[in-house]
Design a protein around this motif. Structure first.
Motif, PDB file in Angstrom:
ATOM      1  N   LEU A  92     -84.006  -1.086 -45.022  1.00 33.10           N
ATOM      2  CA  LEU A  92     -83.315  -0.649 -46.232  1.00 33.10           C
ATOM      3  C   LEU A  92     -82.428  -1.747 -46.788  1.00 33.10           C
ATOM      4  O   LEU A  92     -81.974  -2.628 -46.058  1.00 33.10           O
ATOM      5  CB  LEU A  92     -82.431   0.566 -45.914  1.00 33.10           C
ATOM      6  N   GLN A  93     -82.168  -1.658 -48.072  1.00 32.25           N
ATOM      7  CA  GLN A  93     -81.185  -2.542 -48.688  1.00 32.25           C
ATOM      8  C   GLN A  93     -79.806  -1.959 -48.402  1.00 32.25           C
ATOM      9  O   GLN A  93     -79.594  -0.754 -48.539  1.00 32.25           O
ATOM     10  CB  GLN A  93     -81.418  -2.636 -50.191  1.00 32.25           C
ATOM     11  N   PRO A  94     -78.850  -2.775 -47.988  1.00 35.57           N
ATOM     12  CA  PRO A  94     -77.505  -2.278 -47.695  1.00 35.57           C
ATOM     13  C   PRO A  94     -76.910  -1.499 -48.873  1.00 35.57           C
ATOM     14  O   PRO A  94     -77.041  -1.906 -50.019  1.00 35.57           O
ATOM     15  CB  PRO A  94     -76.701  -3.548 -47.415  1.00 35.57           C
ATOM     16  N   GLY A  95     -76.306  -0.360 -48.551  1.00 41.09           N
ATOM     17  CA  GLY A  95     -75.656   0.468 -49.561  1.00 41.09           C
ATOM     18  C   GLY A  95     -76.543   1.518 -50.195  1.00 41.09           C
ATOM     19  O   GLY A  95     -76.058   2.365 -50.933  1.00 41.09           O
ATOM     20  N   LEU A  96     -77.835   1.500 -49.927  1.00 45.88           N
ATOM     21  CA  LEU A  96     -78.753   2.468 -50.527  1.00 45.88           C
ATOM     22  C   LEU A  96     -79.373   3.365 -49.460  1.00 45.88           C
ATOM     23  O   LEU A  96     -79.588   2.946 -48.329  1.00 45.88           O
ATOM     24  CB  LEU A  96     -79.878   1.749 -51.283  1.00 45.88           C
ATOM     25  N   ASN A  97     -79.657   4.608 -49.830  1.00 44.28           N
ATOM     26  CA  ASN A  97     -80.354   5.569 -48.959  1.00 44.28           C
ATOM     27  C   ASN A  97     -79.699   5.746 -47.591  1.00 44.28           C
ATOM     28  O   ASN A  97     -80.364   5.810 -46.573  1.00 44.28           O
ATOM     29  CB  ASN A  97     -81.817   5.169 -48.777  1.00 44.28           C
ATOM     30  N   GLY A  98     -78.376   5.766 -47.542  1.00 46.31           N
ATOM     31  CA  GLY A  98     -77.663   6.007 -46.297  1.00 46.31           C
ATOM     32  C   GLY A  98     -77.473   4.789 -45.420  1.00 46.31           C
ATOM     33  O   GLY A  98     -76.944   4.901 -44.323  1.00 46.31           O
ATOM     34  N   ALA A  99     -77.914   3.622 -45.880  1.00 47.18           N
ATOM     35  CA  ALA A  99     -77.702   2.395 -45.096  1.00 47.18           C
ATOM     36  C   ALA A  99     -76.258   1.955 -45.274  1.00 47.18           C
ATOM     37  O   ALA A  99     -75.650   2.187 -46.323  1.00 47.18           O
ATOM     38  CB  ALA A  99     -78.653   1.291 -45.559  1.00 47.18           C
ATOM     39  N   GLY A 100     -75.713   1.325 -44.277  1.00 46.46           N
ATOM     40  CA  GLY A 100     -74.352   0.814 -44.351  1.00 46.46           C
ATOM     41  C   GLY A 100     -74.265  -0.353 -45.327  1.00 46.46           C
ATOM     42  O   GLY A 100     -75.264  -0.792 -45.896  1.00 46.46           O
ATOM     43  N   THR A 101     -73.072  -0.843 -45.509  1.00 44.48           N
ATOM     44  CA  THR A 101     -72.870  -2.010 -46.364  1.00 44.48           C
ATOM     45  C   THR A 101     -72.423  -3.183 -45.509  1.00 44.48           C
ATOM     46  O   THR A 101     -72.022  -3.013 -44.364  1.00 44.48           O
ATOM     47  CB  THR A 101     -71.815  -1.729 -47.449  1.00 44.48           C
ATOM     48  N   LEU A 102     -72.492  -4.365 -46.079  1.00 40.74           N
ATOM     49  CA  LEU A 102     -72.060  -5.569 -45.382  1.00 40.74           C
ATOM     50  C   LEU A 102     -70.676  -5.963 -45.868  1.00 40.74           C
ATOM     51  O   LEU A 102     -70.294  -5.650 -46.990  1.00 40.74           O
ATOM     52  CB  LEU A 102     -73.040  -6.716 -45.646  1.00 40.74           C
ATOM     53  N   MET A 103     -69.927  -6.659 -45.026  1.00 44.28           N
ATOM     54  CA  MET A 103     -68.612  -7.139 -45.408  1.00 44.28           C
ATOM     55  C   MET A 103     -68.462  -8.564 -44.895  1.00 44.28           C
ATOM     56  O   MET A 103     -68.466  -8.795 -43.690  1.00 44.28           O
ATOM     57  CB  MET A 103     -67.516  -6.245 -44.835  1.00 44.28           C
ATOM     58  N   GLN A 104     -68.372  -9.493 -45.838  1.00 44.05           N
ATOM     59  CA  GLN A 104     -68.257 -10.900 -45.468  1.00 44.05           C
ATOM     60  C   GLN A 104     -66.934 -11.165 -44.769  1.00 44.05           C
ATOM     61  O   GLN A 104     -65.899 -10.642 -45.145  1.00 44.05           O
ATOM     62  CB  GLN A 104     -68.358 -11.777 -46.716  1.00 44.05           C
ATOM     63  N   GLY A 105     -66.986 -11.977 -43.715  1.00 45.58           N
ATOM     64  CA  GLY A 105     -65.782 -12.374 -42.997  1.00 45.58           C
ATOM     65  C   GLY A 105     -65.306 -11.373 -41.972  1.00 45.58           C
ATOM     66  O   GLY A 105     -64.258 -11.548 -41.363  1.00 45.58           O
ATOM     67  N   SER A 106     -66.065 -10.306 -41.744  1.00 45.02           N
ATOM     68  CA  SER A 106     -65.667  -9.272 -40.782  1.00 45.02           C
ATOM     69  C   SER A 106     -66.766  -9.082 -39.752  1.00 45.02           C
ATOM     70  O   SER A 106     -67.943  -9.197 -40.064  1.00 45.02           O
ATOM     71  CB  SER A 106     -65.433  -7.936 -41.492  1.00 45.02           C
ATOM     72  N   LEU A 107     -66.336  -8.788 -38.549  1.00 48.64           N
ATOM     73  CA  LEU A 107     -67.281  -8.435 -37.499  1.00 48.64           C
ATOM     74  C   LEU A 107     -66.979  -7.018 -37.049  1.00 48.64           C
ATOM     75  O   LEU A 107     -65.838  -6.558 -37.124  1.00 48.64           O
ATOM     76  CB  LEU A 107     -67.155  -9.390 -36.305  1.00 48.64           C
TER      77      LEU A 107
END
Length: 149
Positions: A92-107
């Motif tokens: 999935l593409q992040p942020g769509l259909n229940g997928a999580g999102t990415l955050m730059q600089g964070s683990l």
């Protein structure tokens, strides 16, 4: 193909984006030498700022979800392999259909609050000590009754 939760990306000697153990992302993303900075968007887009000016989108990071994530087989080095128990990956593409999102600089961090757990452990230890002393006191009273009767 292996799957990972390792988000500590870095550049290889050839300019490709790799995880902390050096494994390439799929699809591969190569950062050109003309890039002055790299940005990872919340939706997985990888953009670069060119040294000559302007910006350009050069790739897309995708996320894989599994019906049964606990069915994945560990391969070591923070890599997991698909198994019949895990089911097929849903990319999935992040942020769509229940997928999580990415955050730059964070683990991803642990979901444990260390201070709260330490307080809970101390409370549990104190409760154990109180129960232990109560049992010792009752044992002493019963011993006294047995000896004096």
């Amino acid at each position: 193909i292996a799957y990972s939760r390792d988000g500590g990306f870095k550049l290889s000697a050839t300019g490709q984006v790799v995880n902390s153990s050096g494994a390439l992302l799929q699809p591969a993303i190569t950062i050109p030498n003309t890039a002055s900075s790299v940005t990872f968007g919340r939706d997985g887009t990888v953009s670069i700022e060119l040294a000559a000016g302007g910006s350009q989108v050069i790739g897309q990071i995708q996320l894989a979800r599994f019906v049964n994530p606990s069915g994945l087989q560990s391969m070591g080095q923070n890599q997991l392999k698909e198994t019949p128990a895990s089911g097929a990956p849903q990319v999935l593409q992040p942020g769509l259909n229940g997928a999580g999102t990415l955050m730059q600089g964070s683990l991803e961090a642990s979901n444990v609050n260390v201070v709260e757990e330490m307080v809970n452990m101390i409370e549990t230890q104190r409760a154990y000590e109180i129960n232990s002393k109560a049992i010792s006191a009752v044992d002493g009273m019963l011993r006294f009754l047995n000896n004096n009767m």
